[in-house]
Design a protein around this motif. Structure first.
Motif, PDB file in Angstrom:
ATOM      1  N   ASP A   1       0.931  -1.320  -0.131  1.00 44.80           N
ATOM      2  CA  ASP A   1      -0.044   0.059  -0.068  1.00 44.80           C
ATOM      3  C   ASP A   1       0.953   1.311   0.062  1.00 44.80           C
ATOM      4  OD1 ASP A   1      -2.398   1.431   0.109  1.00 44.80           O
ATOM      5  OD2 ASP A   1      -2.221   1.505   2.265  1.00 44.80           O
ATOM      6  N   ASP A   2       1.807   1.201   0.835  1.00 44.46           N
ATOM      7  CA  ASP A   2       2.592   2.362   0.967  1.00 44.46           C
ATOM      8  C   ASP A   2       3.623   2.496  -0.477  1.00 44.46           C
ATOM      9  OD1 ASP A   2       1.966   3.016   3.335  1.00 44.46           O
ATOM     10  OD2 ASP A   2       3.625   1.650   4.234  1.00 44.46           O
ATOM     11  N   GLU A   3       3.721   1.567  -0.916  1.00 40.39           N
ATOM     12  CA  GLU A   3       4.560   1.600  -2.497  1.00 40.39           C
ATOM     13  C   GLU A   3       3.664   2.194  -3.429  1.00 40.39           C
ATOM     14  OE1 GLU A   3       6.048  -2.224  -2.797  1.00 40.39           O
ATOM     15  OE2 GLU A   3       8.141  -1.667  -1.827  1.00 40.39           O
TER      16      GLU A   3
ATOM     17  N   ARG B   1       0.895   3.928  -2.941  1.00 38.65           N
ATOM     18  CA  ARG B   1       0.754   5.371  -2.750  1.00 38.65           C
ATOM     19  C   ARG B   1       1.851   6.310  -3.153  1.00 38.65           C
ATOM     20  NH1 ARG B   1      -1.944   6.373   2.680  1.00 38.65           N
ATOM     21  NH2 ARG B   1      -3.135   4.698   1.814  1.00 38.65           N
ATOM     22  N   ALA B   2       3.132   5.787  -3.020  1.00 40.21           N
ATOM     23  CA  ALA B   2       4.157   6.729  -3.410  1.00 40.21           C
ATOM     24  C   ALA B   2       4.404   6.647  -4.938  1.00 40.21           C
ATOM     25  CB  ALA B   2       5.787   6.009  -2.924  1.00 40.21           C
ATOM     26  N   ALA B   3       4.252   5.314  -5.445  1.00 45.41           N
ATOM     27  CA  ALA B   3       4.079   5.474  -7.331  1.00 45.41           C
ATOM     28  C   ALA B   3       2.990   6.353  -7.737  1.00 45.41           C
ATOM     29  CB  ALA B   3       3.767   4.021  -7.493  1.00 45.41           C
TER      30      ALA B   3
ATOM     31  N   GLN C   1       1.848   9.175  -5.930  1.00 41.83           N
ATOM     32  CA  GLN C   1       2.195  10.643  -5.552  1.00 41.83           C
ATOM     33  C   GLN C   1       3.259  11.037  -6.717  1.00 41.83           C
ATOM     34  OE1 GLN C   1       3.243  10.580  -1.433  1.00 41.83           O
ATOM     35  NE2 GLN C   1       1.295  10.580  -0.859  1.00 41.83           N
ATOM     36  N   ARG C   2       4.108  10.234  -7.322  1.00 39.55           N
ATOM     37  CA  ARG C   2       5.008  10.314  -8.223  1.00 39.55           C
ATOM     38  C   ARG C   2       4.397  10.713  -9.691  1.00 39.55           C
ATOM     39  NH1 ARG C   2       8.335   6.240  -6.150  1.00 39.55           N
ATOM     40  NH2 ARG C   2       7.367   4.793  -7.703  1.00 39.55           N
TER      41      ARG C   2
END
Length: 72
Positions: A37-39, A41-43, A45-46
């Motif tokens: 989930d965190d990865e 979300r980071a993708a 956001q990029r």
């Protein structure tokens, strides 16, 4: 003169549409790769600034088309 504004706006709008499709494909690729989930979300956001820039280009292009049509 106004033909240049119309066609220029159409080209800018198409460039924005291509950018939006690129953003969609990037997020779909990230979702398919089974990230945490965190990865994920980071993708996303990029990709978000690119998405907003592409949307901005599309809007500006459509505004130029409308201005060119209404003034021409």
């Amino acid at each position: 003169m106004f033909d240049i504004i119309i066609w220029g706006g159409a080209c800018i709008s198409v460039a924005g549409l291509v950018g939006l499709v690129w953003c969609i494909l990037r997020v779909m690729k990230a979702r398919r790769s089974n990230l945490s989930d965190d990865e994920l979300r980071a993708a996303v956001q990029r990709v978000l600034p690119w998405n907003l820039a592409a949307l901005f280009l599309s809007v500006i292009g459509l505004m130029l088309v409308i201005v060119g049509i209404s003034l021409g």
